[in-house]
Design an enzyme around this catalytic site. Sequence first.
Site, PDB file in Angstrom:
ATOM      1  N   GLU A  70       0.818  -1.217   0.000  1.00 20.19           N
ATOM      2  CA  GLU A  70       0.000   0.000   0.000  1.00 20.19           C
ATOM      3  C   GLU A  70       0.851   1.266   0.000  1.00 20.19           C
ATOM      4  O   GLU A  70       0.811   2.042   0.951  1.00 20.19           O
ATOM      5  CB  GLU A  70      -0.888   0.000   1.259  1.00 20.19           C
ATOM      6  CG  GLU A  70      -1.802  -1.194   1.348  1.00 20.19           C
ATOM      7  CD  GLU A  70      -2.487  -1.347   2.701  1.00 20.19           C
ATOM      8  OE1 GLU A  70      -3.514  -2.008   2.766  1.00 20.19           O
ATOM      9  OE2 GLU A  70      -1.957  -0.803   3.704  1.00 20.19           O
ATOM     10  N   GLY A  84       1.896   4.998  -0.529  1.00 19.04           N
ATOM     11  CA  GLY A  84       1.267   6.307  -0.768  1.00 19.04           C
ATOM     12  C   GLY A  84       2.341   7.317  -1.129  1.00 19.04           C
ATOM     13  O   GLY A  84       2.482   7.730  -2.282  1.00 19.04           O
ATOM     14  N   ARG A  85       3.159   7.629  -0.126  1.00 21.49           N
ATOM     15  CA  ARG A  85       4.211   8.638  -0.286  1.00 21.49           C
ATOM     16  C   ARG A  85       5.121   8.368  -1.487  1.00 21.49           C
ATOM     17  O   ARG A  85       5.453   9.278  -2.246  1.00 21.49           O
ATOM     18  CB  ARG A  85       5.052   8.655   0.994  1.00 21.49           C
ATOM     19  CG  ARG A  85       6.129   9.712   1.015  1.00 21.49           C
ATOM     20  CD  ARG A  85       7.122   9.458   2.160  1.00 21.49           C
ATOM     21  NE  ARG A  85       6.484   9.033   3.381  1.00 21.49           N
ATOM     22  CZ  ARG A  85       6.137   9.857   4.379  1.00 21.49           C
ATOM     23  NH1 ARG A  85       6.400  11.129   4.290  1.00 21.49           N
ATOM     24  NH2 ARG A  85       5.537   9.382   5.459  1.00 21.49           N
ATOM     25  N   ARG A 116       4.481  19.287   7.826  1.00 25.26           N
ATOM     26  CA  ARG A 116       5.394  18.184   8.146  1.00 25.26           C
ATOM     27  C   ARG A 116       6.687  18.646   8.822  1.00 25.26           C
ATOM     28  O   ARG A 116       7.235  17.941   9.646  1.00 25.26           O
ATOM     29  CB  ARG A 116       5.701  17.367   6.885  1.00 25.26           C
ATOM     30  CG  ARG A 116       4.453  16.705   6.300  1.00 25.26           C
ATOM     31  CD  ARG A 116       4.775  15.631   5.274  1.00 25.26           C
ATOM     32  NE  ARG A 116       5.391  14.476   5.893  1.00 25.26           N
ATOM     33  CZ  ARG A 116       6.665  14.223   5.916  1.00 25.26           C
ATOM     34  NH1 ARG A 116       7.504  15.036   5.323  1.00 25.26           N
ATOM     35  NH2 ARG A 116       7.135  13.162   6.528  1.00 25.26           N
ATOM     36  N   TYR A 149       6.908  16.831  12.256  1.00 21.68           N
ATOM     37  CA  TYR A 149       7.842  15.690  12.309  1.00 21.68           C
ATOM     38  C   TYR A 149       9.297  16.115  12.215  1.00 21.68           C
ATOM     39  O   TYR A 149      10.178  15.267  12.008  1.00 21.68           O
ATOM     40  CB  TYR A 149       7.582  14.719  11.146  1.00 21.68           C
ATOM     41  CG  TYR A 149       6.146  14.318  10.934  1.00 21.68           C
ATOM     42  CD1 TYR A 149       5.419  13.673  11.930  1.00 21.68           C
ATOM     43  CD2 TYR A 149       5.518  14.559   9.714  1.00 21.68           C
ATOM     44  CE1 TYR A 149       4.109  13.289  11.708  1.00 21.68           C
ATOM     45  CE2 TYR A 149       4.211  14.172   9.489  1.00 21.68           C
ATOM     46  CZ  TYR A 149       3.504  13.538  10.496  1.00 21.68           C
ATOM     47  OH  TYR A 149       2.202  13.157  10.274  1.00 21.68           O
ATOM     48  N   CYS A 179       1.303  33.060  12.276  1.00 22.41           N
ATOM     49  CA  CYS A 179       1.708  33.699  13.522  1.00 22.41           C
ATOM     50  C   CYS A 179       2.261  32.670  14.492  1.00 22.41           C
ATOM     51  O   CYS A 179       1.631  32.355  15.508  1.00 22.41           O
ATOM     52  CB  CYS A 179       0.518  34.414  14.135  1.00 22.41           C
ATOM     53  SG  CYS A 179       0.390  36.030  13.430  1.00 22.41           S
ATOM     54  N   GLU A 180       3.393  32.107  14.148  1.00 21.38           N
ATOM     55  CA  GLU A 180       3.965  31.065  14.986  1.00 21.38           C
ATOM     56  C   GLU A 180       5.427  30.896  14.565  1.00 21.38           C
ATOM     57  O   GLU A 180       5.711  30.745  13.367  1.00 21.38           O
ATOM     58  CB  GLU A 180       3.174  29.763  14.739  1.00 21.38           C
ATOM     59  CG  GLU A 180       3.594  28.662  15.626  1.00 21.38           C
ATOM     60  CD  GLU A 180       2.456  27.680  15.930  1.00 21.38           C
ATOM     61  OE1 GLU A 180       1.276  28.058  15.928  1.00 21.38           O
ATOM     62  OE2 GLU A 180       2.790  26.521  16.174  1.00 21.38           O
TER      63      GLU A 180
HETATM   64  N1  LLP Z   1      -1.224   1.605   4.651  1.00 23.72           N
HETATM   65  C1  LLP Z   1      -1.623   1.967   5.873  1.00 23.72           C
HETATM   66  C2  LLP Z   1      -2.441   1.044   6.660  1.00 23.72           C
HETATM   67  C3  LLP Z   1      -1.243   3.212   6.397  1.00 23.72           C
HETATM   68  O1  LLP Z   1      -1.636   3.549   7.612  1.00 23.72           O
HETATM   69  C4  LLP Z   1      -0.445   4.073   5.628  1.00 23.72           C
HETATM   70  C5  LLP Z   1      -0.033   5.380   6.140  1.00 23.72           C
HETATM   71  C6  LLP Z   1      -0.063   3.668   4.339  1.00 23.72           C
HETATM   72  C7  LLP Z   1      -0.468   2.423   3.883  1.00 23.72           C
HETATM   73  C8  LLP Z   1       0.770   4.527   3.427  1.00 23.72           C
HETATM   74  O2  LLP Z   1       2.016   4.829   3.945  1.00 23.72           O
HETATM   75  P1  LLP Z   1       3.103   5.555   2.992  1.00 23.72           P
HETATM   76  O3  LLP Z   1       3.464   4.580   1.910  1.00 23.72           O
HETATM   77  O4  LLP Z   1       2.456   6.776   2.434  1.00 23.72           O
HETATM   78  O5  LLP Z   1       4.217   5.897   3.895  1.00 23.72           O
HETATM   79  N2  LLP Z   1       1.433  11.957   7.929  1.00 23.72           N
HETATM   80  C9  LLP Z   1       2.654  11.170   8.000  1.00 23.72           C
HETATM   81  C10 LLP Z   1       2.470   9.800   7.438  1.00 23.72           C
HETATM   82  C11 LLP Z   1       1.339   9.042   8.064  1.00 23.72           C
HETATM   83  C12 LLP Z   1       1.124   7.709   7.417  1.00 23.72           C
HETATM   84  C13 LLP Z   1      -0.162   7.113   7.829  1.00 23.72           C
HETATM   85  N3  LLP Z   1      -0.411   5.827   7.272  1.00 23.72           N
HETATM   86  C14 LLP Z   1       3.751  11.915   7.261  1.00 23.72           C
HETATM   87  O6  LLP Z   1       3.498  12.999   6.761  1.00 23.72           O
HETATM   88  O7  LLP Z   1       4.877  11.450   7.216  1.00 23.72           O
END
Ligand code: LLP
Length: 459
Positions: free
Chosen positions: A316, A318-319, A356, A360, A387-388
């Site tokens: 899965e 995403g990033r 981010r 983070y 404002c931060e």
């Molecule tokens: N599958 C599940 C069950 C997840 O919870 C996530 C991300 C992904 C796949 C996708 O992960 P990726 O391949 O995108 O790393 N906001 C944070 C990242 C939070 C990720 C949440 N879950 C950031 O900006 O680094």
Amino acid sequence: MAGRAHEAGAIHGDFGYRGPAWLRTPIDVNALLKSLWPLTVHKGSDGVLEAGGVKATELKEQFGTPAYIFDEDDFRARCRAFKAAFKGADVYYAGKAFLCKAIVRILVEEGLSLDVCTGGELSTALQAGMEPQRIGFHGNNKSMAELQRAVDAGIGRIIVDSFDEIERLYKIGKNVDVMVRVTVGVEAHTHEFIATAHEDQKFGFGLADGTAFKAAAKIIRDGKLTLKGFHSHIGSQIFDASGFEISARRLLKLHKQVKDELGVELPEMDLGGGFGIAYTSQDDPSPADDLARRMFKIVKDECDALQLNVPHLSVEPGRAIVGPSMFTLYEVGTVKPLDGIRTYVSVDGGMSDNIRTALYDASYSATIASRTSDADPMLARVVGKHCESGDVVVKDEFLPADTKTGDLLAVPGTGAYCRSMASNYNHVPRPPVIAVRDGQARVIVRRETEDDLLALDVG
Ligand code: LLP
């Protein structure tokens, strides 16, 4: 900066959308996946950055700043790279990284599946034509209404996260395919808030305390849902395969336990997302095909050792798909040199379009996108207009010493978790997403206006 110099290694097959001729020629997947900038981005001799054949200066004129610029060909190339690397497995794009209808349509054309985690993501997916069977539904607190909608839509699988959720699904009363999310106890080397498989946290069923097995046993014995297999997501922005390997081993042991004790051989396994990307030139993530090879091998070896059939795999990302496909275009407003420290370069967005860095301590880089400069480099911090004092976009970057009001600044790697985590802090409207391709630019998510903000304020 990456231009079109990706010429080796084949990732192409027959896809619905053909793309421009150069995208159909072989692309060096590894170069692509390590690259900070989208595939079509380059700078002309005038120093003006161009993406998808459109100059940053034209984008500013037509759409204003700040704006997220989405390189459609780059996104498609990354979808294809992941599909090719994980051939034989299902690739679910994780919508939480960035989702809108145009993205869903591209995913459909490129043959990817989609992971959603809320009713909002689910309705975006369904409205834009994603086949329900190709959607996976995650989340630790899915409501009754969300589950009902997913079941009514005929969603492919629900990744159950708690005993409460199992009971909610029983109440709905339809036998749907589910997976059990397991907290495998792996500490991924990433920021604490984005690591998700260590034991002390809200996601999944524990492995060590036996609850993951209990959940599987309950589902199998009750016979009201169909258990397809186990799922684990160990965290995000992970650079090597070792965490995935441990998690695969632990999930397969569970598969074995289920086979031995309950007489059922589960046909699927999902190893989640979390593949890291380069945010600065210091970052060196493993390419997807390396990770895929190692993941496939460990699964095969482990299954042989445990005398299990190899389950159908899914991942899965995403990033790693959308992150490098976008950059943010800002305009420089105020430039404030602090003697002997650094120069603060303020842009017209900030923590509302990219949280981010503040959340983070993430690192980004930046480049002037509207001209060349012969000036010496100066140590700069790119900050927003909020404002931060923690409103930092890029902590440290060398920018030309003549950086001034009106310059355009591009920050790469903002495709994932920037627009999707954007806020209206200080009543700042959220920027648009502009897709570029073949010399054309089109709005895929429009800019929010002050009227949009006021429309919710009923007085
Ligand atoms: N599958 C599940 C069950 C997840 O919870 C996530 C991300 C992904 C796949 C996708 O992960 P990726 O391949 O995108 O790393 N906001 C944070 C990242 C939070 C990720 C949440 N879950 C950031 O900006 O680094």
